[in-house]
Design an enzyme around this catalytic site. Structure first.
Site, PDB file in Angstrom:
ATOM      1  N   SER A 147       6.805 -37.887  36.255  1.00  0.00           N
ATOM      2  CA  SER A 147       5.793 -37.327  37.174  1.00  0.00           C
ATOM      3  C   SER A 147       6.366 -37.376  38.572  1.00  0.00           C
ATOM      4  O   SER A 147       7.282 -38.168  38.853  1.00  0.00           O
ATOM      5  CB  SER A 147       4.521 -38.187  37.116  1.00  0.00           C
ATOM      6  OG  SER A 147       3.650 -37.863  38.182  1.00  0.00           O
ATOM      7  N   TYR A 160       0.289 -46.164  37.455  1.00  0.00           N
ATOM      8  CA  TYR A 160       0.874 -44.869  37.075  1.00  0.00           C
ATOM      9  C   TYR A 160       2.221 -44.673  37.771  1.00  0.00           C
ATOM     10  O   TYR A 160       3.213 -44.296  37.147  1.00  0.00           O
ATOM     11  CB  TYR A 160      -0.095 -43.746  37.436  1.00  0.00           C
ATOM     12  CG  TYR A 160       0.268 -42.406  36.859  1.00  0.00           C
ATOM     13  CD1 TYR A 160       0.138 -42.158  35.499  1.00  0.00           C
ATOM     14  CD2 TYR A 160       0.737 -41.372  37.674  1.00  0.00           C
ATOM     15  CE1 TYR A 160       0.469 -40.917  34.957  1.00  0.00           C
ATOM     16  CE2 TYR A 160       1.065 -40.135  37.142  1.00  0.00           C
ATOM     17  CZ  TYR A 160       0.924 -39.913  35.792  1.00  0.00           C
ATOM     18  OH  TYR A 160       1.256 -38.685  35.259  1.00  0.00           O
TER      19      TYR A 160
HETATM   20  N1  LIG Z   1      -1.331 -32.798  34.357  1.00  0.00           N
HETATM   21  C1  LIG Z   1      -0.667 -33.243  35.404  1.00  0.00           C
HETATM   22  O1  LIG Z   1      -0.971 -32.877  36.520  1.00  0.00           O
HETATM   23  C2  LIG Z   1       0.494 -34.185  35.221  1.00  0.00           C
HETATM   24  C3  LIG Z   1       1.328 -34.413  36.298  1.00  0.00           C
HETATM   25  C4  LIG Z   1       2.403 -35.273  36.131  1.00  0.00           C
HETATM   26  C5  LIG Z   1       2.637 -35.867  34.917  1.00  0.00           C
HETATM   27  N2  LIG Z   1       1.792 -35.643  33.877  1.00  0.00           N
HETATM   28  C6  LIG Z   1       2.100 -36.300  32.608  1.00  0.00           C
HETATM   29  O2  LIG Z   1       2.150 -35.312  31.595  1.00  0.00           O
HETATM   30  C7  LIG Z   1       1.839 -35.897  30.339  1.00  0.00           C
HETATM   31  C8  LIG Z   1       0.777 -35.075  29.641  1.00  0.00           C
HETATM   32  O3  LIG Z   1      -0.365 -35.046  30.469  1.00  0.00           O
HETATM   33  P1  LIG Z   1      -1.501 -33.933  30.362  1.00  0.00           P
HETATM   34  O4  LIG Z   1      -1.759 -33.437  31.710  1.00  0.00           O
HETATM   35  O5  LIG Z   1      -1.203 -32.984  29.275  1.00  0.00           O
HETATM   36  O6  LIG Z   1      -2.724 -34.894  29.976  1.00  0.00           O
HETATM   37  P2  LIG Z   1      -3.710 -34.846  28.742  1.00  0.00           P
HETATM   38  O7  LIG Z   1      -4.666 -35.970  28.966  1.00  0.00           O
HETATM   39  O8  LIG Z   1      -4.236 -33.460  28.546  1.00  0.00           O
HETATM   40  O9  LIG Z   1      -2.749 -35.176  27.507  1.00  0.00           O
HETATM   41  C9  LIG Z   1      -2.273 -36.463  27.241  1.00  0.00           C
HETATM   42  C10 LIG Z   1      -2.346 -36.660  25.745  1.00  0.00           C
HETATM   43  O10 LIG Z   1      -1.753 -37.926  25.429  1.00  0.00           O
HETATM   44  C11 LIG Z   1      -2.543 -38.513  24.411  1.00  0.00           C
HETATM   45  N3  LIG Z   1      -2.371 -39.962  24.433  1.00  0.00           N
HETATM   46  C12 LIG Z   1      -2.747 -40.815  25.423  1.00  0.00           C
HETATM   47  N4  LIG Z   1      -2.482 -42.072  25.060  1.00  0.00           N
HETATM   48  C13 LIG Z   1      -1.916 -42.023  23.828  1.00  0.00           C
HETATM   49  C14 LIG Z   1      -1.448 -42.998  22.915  1.00  0.00           C
HETATM   50  N5  LIG Z   1      -1.506 -44.309  23.202  1.00  0.00           N
HETATM   51  N6  LIG Z   1      -0.932 -42.594  21.729  1.00  0.00           N
HETATM   52  C15 LIG Z   1      -0.876 -41.287  21.418  1.00  0.00           C
HETATM   53  N7  LIG Z   1      -1.340 -40.309  22.233  1.00  0.00           N
HETATM   54  C16 LIG Z   1      -1.853 -40.670  23.419  1.00  0.00           C
HETATM   55  C17 LIG Z   1      -3.971 -38.116  24.724  1.00  0.00           C
HETATM   56  O11 LIG Z   1      -4.811 -38.202  23.590  1.00  0.00           O
HETATM   57  C18 LIG Z   1      -3.787 -36.693  25.238  1.00  0.00           C
HETATM   58  O12 LIG Z   1      -3.970 -35.718  24.221  1.00  0.00           O
HETATM   59  C19 LIG Z   1       1.434 -37.336  30.643  1.00  0.00           C
HETATM   60  O13 LIG Z   1       2.534 -38.190  30.413  1.00  0.00           O
HETATM   61  C20 LIG Z   1       1.099 -37.295  32.118  1.00  0.00           C
HETATM   62  O14 LIG Z   1       1.239 -38.543  32.723  1.00  0.00           O
HETATM   63  C21 LIG Z   1       0.731 -34.801  33.994  1.00  0.00           C
END
Ligand SMILES: NC(=O)c1ccc[n+]([C@@H]2O[C@H](COP(=O)([O-])OP(=O)(O)OC[C@H]3O[C@@H](n4cnc5c(N)ncnc54)[C@H](O)[C@@H]3O)[C@@H](O)[C@H]2O)c1
Length: 267
Positions: A147, A160
């Protein structure tokens, strides 16, 4: 999607967090490029609808309901995927949790541990279990989701930010350890991806956190954050998927241990 000329035809990709926004968008892209997808997530409903979206578009996908913080289950699930698909070529190590938005003095310790367990320990368990199979075949391509919070520490996000810096470190170490086995390991660092998704939660919670860095009005917070992005706009899920496809594919064959920021801006 039986096109044998598709760039990832014959490849098998594991996508963790495959029921979530970035995971599903990327799984759809990889499936469109010909890969068979093993969707991993702890949310069974999201997994079922993600699989339907992929198969409705002609792709191949299996679902594996797993909490990645259970290292034993991770090993068993990865073994099962390898047995079901005949191997694994790609890992998008992407499941994650954003945690609380609270300045350090009051940051809840249990939440800190939960974030580290998912984003660091869980991600490592998945990487390790998959890498063991890739080592046996002498081929593998891995992308970890870090991130922008792992590039510059954001206020109010102690867990985070710490966890995503760790993902970048894990990427660099794994890249070196696995390079002799023809396994490349890179990371992506999404910044402001939206509107919607994690972005909305972040803006709401930064406004509520009561720090000197953000207004208490979520709309103003959103404008302030976008003002910090050189292109003055959000990144999209599809743009992330494109970067992951690039890092998994042959056009980046010279790259390992790299962390690519997407959409800039300090979170
Ligand atoms: N969306 C953003 O703006 C953003 C920015 C930077 C980084 N990220 C990173 O991108 C990745 C995906 O995020 P997203 O935006 O799609 O979020 P999201 O919440 O839509 O998806 C995350 C998924 O991970 C699953 N998950 C969480 N904990 C888990 C566990 N212990 N075991 C198995 N599955 C688990 C959840 O059920 C969910 O479906 C994450 O690592 C997040 O930190 C997102």
């Amino acid at each position: 999607m039986t096109d044998k000329t598709a760039p990832f035809s014959g490849r098998v990709a594991i996508v963790t967090g495959g029921g979530g926004n970035i995971g599903l968008a990327t799984a759809l892209r990889l499936a469109a490029d010909g890969a068979a997808i093993a969707l991993v997530d702890m949310d069974a409903d999201k997994l079922a609808s993600a699989r339907k979206e992929i198969t409705d578009k002609g792709g191949r996908a299996g679902t594996y309901c797993l909490d990645i913080t259970d290292a034993d289950d991770v090993g068993k699930t990865v073994d099962q995927i390898v047995s079901d698909f005949g191997g694994v070529d790609f890992l998008f190590n992407n499941a994650g949790y954003q945690g609380a938005f609270t300045p350090v003095p009051n940051y809840p310790e249990d939440d800190f541990q939960k974030v580290m367990m998912i984003n660091v320990c869980g991600a490592f368990s998945v990487l390790q279990a998959v890498a063991r199979h890739m080592v046996k075949r002498g081929f593998g391509r891995i992308v970890n989701t870090a991130s922008m919070a792992g590039v510059e520490g954001p206020p109010n996000m102690a867990a985070y930010g710490t966890s995503k810096f760790a993902v970048v470190g894990m990427t660099q170490v794994a890249a070196k350890d696995l390079a002799p086995h023809n396994i490349r390991v890179n990371a992506i660092s999404p910044g402001l991806i939206g509107p919607g998704y994690m972005w909305d939660r972040q803006v709401e919670l930064q406004a509520k956190a009561g720090s000197q860095y953000f207004s208490d009005d979520p709309e103003k917070v959103a404008k302030e954050m976008i003002a910090g992005v050189p292109m003055r706009r959000y990144g999209s899920l599809e743009e992330i998927a494109g970067v992951v496809a690039f890092l998994l594919g042959e056009d980046s064959n010279y790259m390992t241990g790299v962390n690519l920021p997407i959409s800039g801006g300090i979170i």
